[in-house]
Structure formats: structure tokens, C-alpha cells
Design a protein around this motif. Structure first.
Motif, short mmCIF file in Angstrom:
data_model
loop_
_atom_site.label_atom_id
_atom_site.label_comp_id
_atom_site.label_asym_id
_atom_site.label_seq_id
_atom_site.Cartn_x
_atom_site.Cartn_y
_atom_site.Cartn_z
N ILE A 76 0.95 -0.73 -0.24
CA ILE A 76 -0.21 0.26 -0.21
C ILE A 76 0.58 1.26 0.19
O ILE A 76 0.48 2.14 -0.86
N GLY A 77 1.89 1.17 1.10
CA GLY A 77 2.78 2.24 0.67
C GLY A 77 3.84 2.62 -0.63
O GLY A 77 3.07 3.98 -0.92
N GLU A 78 3.93 1.60 -1.55
CA GLU A 78 4.41 1.41 -2.75
C GLU A 78 3.29 2.13 -3.21
O GLU A 78 3.40 2.88 -4.18
N VAL A 79 2.12 1.44 -3.53
CA VAL A 79 0.85 2.51 -4.76
C VAL A 79 -0.01 4.14 -4.19
O VAL A 79 0.69 4.48 -4.92
N ILE A 80 0.70 4.12 -2.98
CA ILE A 80 0.48 5.71 -2.93
C ILE A 80 1.70 6.39 -3.23
O ILE A 80 1.61 7.22 -3.72
N ARG A 81 2.90 6.22 -2.66
CA ARG A 81 4.35 6.89 -3.33
C ARG A 81 4.23 6.63 -4.90
O ARG A 81 4.16 8.02 -4.94
N ARG A 82 3.66 5.85 -5.76
CA ARG A 82 3.96 6.15 -7.35
C ARG A 82 2.11 6.83 -7.29
O ARG A 82 2.57 7.88 -8.47
N MET A 83 1.34 6.83 -7.31
CA MET A 83 0.50 7.71 -7.60
C MET A 83 -0.37 8.91 -6.84
O MET A 83 -0.44 9.90 -7.64
N GLU A 84 0.78 9.47 -5.91
CA GLU A 84 0.77 10.54 -5.44
C GLU A 84 1.07 11.23 -6.62
O GLU A 84 2.59 10.65 -6.80
N ASP A 85 1.31 12.36 -6.56
CA ASP A 85 2.49 13.60 -7.82
C ASP A 85 3.25 13.90 -7.07
O ASP A 85 4.35 14.86 -7.41
N ASP A 86 2.61 14.76 -6.03
CA ASP A 86 4.31 14.65 -4.49
C ASP A 86 3.59 15.11 -3.24
O ASP A 86 2.44 14.48 -3.15
N PHE A 87 4.07 14.99 -2.56
CA PHE A 87 3.79 14.83 -0.97
C PHE A 87 4.42 16.47 -0.25
O PHE A 87 5.22 16.68 0.61
N HIS A 88 4.30 17.60 -0.84
CA HIS A 88 4.60 18.86 -0.65
C HIS A 88 4.08 19.39 0.35
O HIS A 88 2.10 19.91 0.16
N LEU A 89 3.65 19.07 1.82
CA LEU A 89 2.65 19.48 2.86
C LEU A 89 2.58 20.59 2.89
O LEU A 89 1.43 21.10 3.13
N VAL A 90 3.79 21.09 3.10
CA VAL A 90 3.73 22.81 2.44
C VAL A 90 4.96 23.49 1.59
O VAL A 90 5.04 22.64 1.19
N GLU A 91 4.73 24.88 1.33
CA GLU A 91 5.66 25.41 0.46
C GLU A 91 6.93 24.67 -0.06
O GLU A 91 7.20 24.46 -0.48
N CYS A 92 7.52 24.86 1.68
CA CYS A 92 8.91 24.61 1.42
C CYS A 92 9.60 23.71 0.88
O CYS A 92 10.61 23.36 0.95
N PHE A 93 8.60 22.77 1.11
CA PHE A 93 8.86 20.99 0.63
C PHE A 93 8.97 21.00 -0.55
O PHE A 93 9.79 20.31 -1.43
N ASN A 94 8.28 21.88 -1.12
CA ASN A 94 8.64 22.53 -3.20
C ASN A 94 10.41 23.50 -3.20
O ASN A 94 9.95 24.21 -2.78
N SER A 95 10.71 22.90 -4.31
CA SER A 95 12.33 23.77 -3.46
C SER A 95 12.05 24.60 -4.95
O SER A 95 12.68 25.84 -4.87
N ALA A 96 11.27 24.51 -6.18
CA ALA A 96 11.66 25.40 -6.96
C ALA A 96 10.59 26.36 -6.87
O ALA A 96 10.16 27.33 -7.29
N THR A 97 9.27 25.73 -5.80
CA THR A 97 8.37 27.15 -6.12
C THR A 97 8.46 28.03 -4.30
O THR A 97 7.82 29.06 -4.36
N ASN A 98 9.41 27.27 -3.45
CA ASN A 98 9.65 28.09 -2.04
C ASN A 98 9.45 29.14 -2.38
O ASN A 98 10.66 29.80 -2.62
N SER A 99 9.20 30.46 -1.51
CA SER A 99 9.05 31.66 -0.89
C SER A 99 8.76 32.09 -0.01
O SER A 99 8.84 32.84 0.62
N CYS A 100 8.67 31.46 1.12
CA CYS A 100 8.52 31.44 1.97
C CYS A 100 9.63 32.10 3.31
O CYS A 100 11.17 31.32 2.76
N PRO A 101 9.90 33.46 3.42
CA PRO A 101 11.27 33.99 4.18
C PRO A 101 11.82 33.28 5.11
O PRO A 101 13.16 33.36 5.39
N ILE A 102 11.35 32.35 6.03
CA ILE A 102 12.07 31.87 7.00
C ILE A 102 12.69 30.23 7.06
O ILE A 102 12.70 29.27 8.05
#
Length: 149
Positions: A76-102
Motif C-alpha cells: 500500500i505504501g508503494e501504491v501511494i508513493r507511485r500514485m501521488e504526484d507530490d508530497f508537498h505538505l507545505v510550500e517549503c517542501f517544493n524547493s522550485a516554488t518555495n518563497s517562504c522567507p523563514i
């Protein structure tokens, strides 16, 4: 943490197929009717499940889909890892779009990262077989309702 509908539908397809005999083919139409979900959505999801190797498709008249592996081999963990497009829980998890100053000094990212890791680890402890312990009840609910005249 919340899974996308795409992943939810992926798990539902696997549960549907797992409740059947492994060699038995099912159609997207059957699954659509059982869950009251759009056939178009399920076609996209089943295509991706096939590409990921979780299901196999049989084309042509009398074709359909079925599990590509025994339920105890589908993690089940593998299924979820493969099917979810990302696990960006908050903005800073995505280094390409992160603009959080802290971000450089924030402790929240580490805590949420650990929580995500724990979440996925728990899901990885289970296989599709573990979710099919009530297979008879699933079959009864997912069977098409026949109307007697």
C-alpha cells in the motif's frame, strides 16, 4: 495529510480487483457502477496503475483489467508513493516554488518531514491482502444490484 482523489480511486480499483478471483477480468464500467465514480476518471487511473505494474489490462472484446500480482505482493505504501504526484505538505517542501522567507531557519519543515516519513512507513507495513480480510463483505457490496421483476 490528505491523499488526492486520484490515489483514493487507485486504492478503490485495487480493492475491487482484489475482492475478485485473481484471474477474473473486470471492466472499468463495472468498477464505475460499483463506486458511482466517473468512468473517465477511472480510465485515467487504471491506465496509470497499469503503467506502474499494479494491474494488467487485456484489450479487445471480453477484455478488462485484473491485478498484476497477488494481493500480498502489492504494498500500500508503494501504491501511494507511485500514485501521488507530490508530497508537498507545505510550500517549503517544493524547493522550485518555495518563497517562504523563514525556510532556512524554520523548524516546522523538519517536523512535518518526519511526520510524512512516519505516515508513509506505516502505510508500507500493509499489503492489499491486509485490506481484504473482509473479502466476502466487499464482494457483496461491490456486486451489481440486480432488480428482479
Amino acid at each position: 495529510m490528505r491523499l488526492t482523489m486520484y490515489t483514493d480511486f487507485s486504492l478503490r480499483i485495487l480493492l475491487y480487483l482484489g475482492a475478485k478471483e485473481r484471474s477474473e477480468l473486470s471492466t472499468i464500467q463495472d468498477i464505475s457502477e460499483a463506486y458511482h465514480i466517473s468512468k473517465n476518471h477511472l480510465m485515467k487511473v487504471s491506465h496509470e496503475l497499469g503503467k506502474a505494474g499494479f494491474i494488467e489490462t487485456v484489450r479487445g472484446r471480453g477484455g478488462g483489467i485484473r491485478l498484476a500480482h497477488a494481493p500480498e505482493e502489492i504494498n500500500i505504501g508503494e501504491v501511494i508513493r507511485r500514485m501521488e504526484d507530490d508530497f508537498h505538505l507545505v510550500e517549503c517542501f517544493n524547493s522550485a516554488t518555495n518563497s517562504c522567507p523563514i525556510s532556512p531557519v524554520c523548524g516546522l519543515k523538519g517536523v512535518l518531514g518526519r511526520a510524512l516519513h512516519a505516515y508513509l512507513n506505516v502505510l508500507s507495513e500493509y499489503t492489499l491482502q491486509d485490506l481484504l480480510l473482509n473479502k466476502n463483505e466487499l464482494q457483496a457490496i461491490l456486486q451489481p444490484q440486480r432488480i428482479d421483476n
